[in-house]
Design an enzyme around this catalytic site. Structure first.
Site, PDB file in Angstrom:
ATOM      1  N   SER A 127       0.812  -1.213   0.000  1.00  0.00           N
ATOM      2  CA  SER A 127       0.000   0.000   0.000  1.00  0.00           C
ATOM      3  C   SER A 127       0.850   1.271   0.000  1.00  0.00           C
ATOM      4  CB  SER A 127      -0.949   0.015   1.202  1.00  0.00           C
ATOM      5  OG  SER A 127      -0.219   0.098   2.405  1.00  0.00           O
ATOM      6  N   LYS A 165       1.160   4.142   7.195  1.00  0.00           N
ATOM      7  CA  LYS A 165       0.447   5.007   6.243  1.00  0.00           C
ATOM      8  C   LYS A 165       0.902   6.454   6.425  1.00  0.00           C
ATOM      9  CE  LYS A 165      -2.465   1.952   4.404  1.00  0.00           C
ATOM     10  NZ  LYS A 165      -1.768   0.770   4.956  1.00  0.00           N
TER      11      LYS A 165
END
EC number: 3.4.21.88
Length: 209
Positions: A127, A165
């Site tokens: 990701s 993230k």
């Protein structure tokens, strides 16, 4: 003036120096005891005395990193390495350096990574590919419970799942943004996300064979 060492202390100091030069890391007490043919307690006692005499310095309670000190009080050039734990699971409510669920350790260049209580977390998935962080990479993190917008962090979601993230705080929610268009932006309430650290580097583990 260099401190005077007993033959046993000098032997341990020379052993530590050669081992660090060869491997880039400090040996464990058990390894040192086995290699030198002495007891674990004797190694521990000698290390304590060598530290008192100012010829080495141990870095923190939870690290076995040892710095050898040169004759003018500077860390020897050989000791440019430090060892940090690879965290198996991030747990809410405990400082990262106090947790016991380790999956080994990682040796870093201490000239590049100077923060206290650094830890590494293995990244799962792609990701964050756009930020150069790939599946299986080790994210090197400094413990921190806050973040600035745009920083890449380790966040604990619902007290259970750790994710790497990019962090953004809005008036009514927290946004955890991936760096890959194949993954959706994650949005949570403020009480659903705990920042546990900021990513300060990446180590890629190269497979051999």
């Amino acid at each position: 003036m260099a401190p005077e060492l007993t033959p046993g202390q000098q032997r341990l100091f020379d052993y530590m120096k050669k081992t660090i030069e060869r491997t880039g890391r400090s040996p464990s007490l058990r390894q040192a005891a086995g290699d030198l043919g002495v007891s674990h307690g004797a190694v521990s006692q000698h290390l304590k005395i060598l530290e008192q005499k100012g010829v080495l310095k141990r870095q923190g309670r939870y690290s076995r990193t040892i710095h050898l000190i040169g004759p003018i009080g500077n860390k020897a050039a050989v000791q440019r390495w430090r060892e940090i734990p690879i965290v198996g699971r991030v747990t809410a409510g405990l400082p990262l350096y106090a947790q016991q669920e380790w999956e080994g350790s990682l040796v870093l260049d201490s000239a590049l990574y100077r923060g206290q209580h650094l830890f590494a977390l293995r990244v799962q998935g792609n990701s964050m590919r756009g930020a150069g962080i790939l599946d299986g990479d080790l994210a090197i993190c400094t413990p921190r419970q806050y973040a600035q917008n745009g920083e890449i962090v380790v966040a604990l979601i619902h007290g259970e799942e750790a994710t790497v993230k990019r962090f953004f705080s809005h008036t009514d929610h927290v946004e955890l943004r991936p760096e890959n268009p194949d993954y959706a932006v994650m949005r949570y309430g403020f009480d659903e996300v705990l920042v546990q650290g900021r990513v300060v580097g990446i180590q890629r583990v190269m497979e051999t064979g």
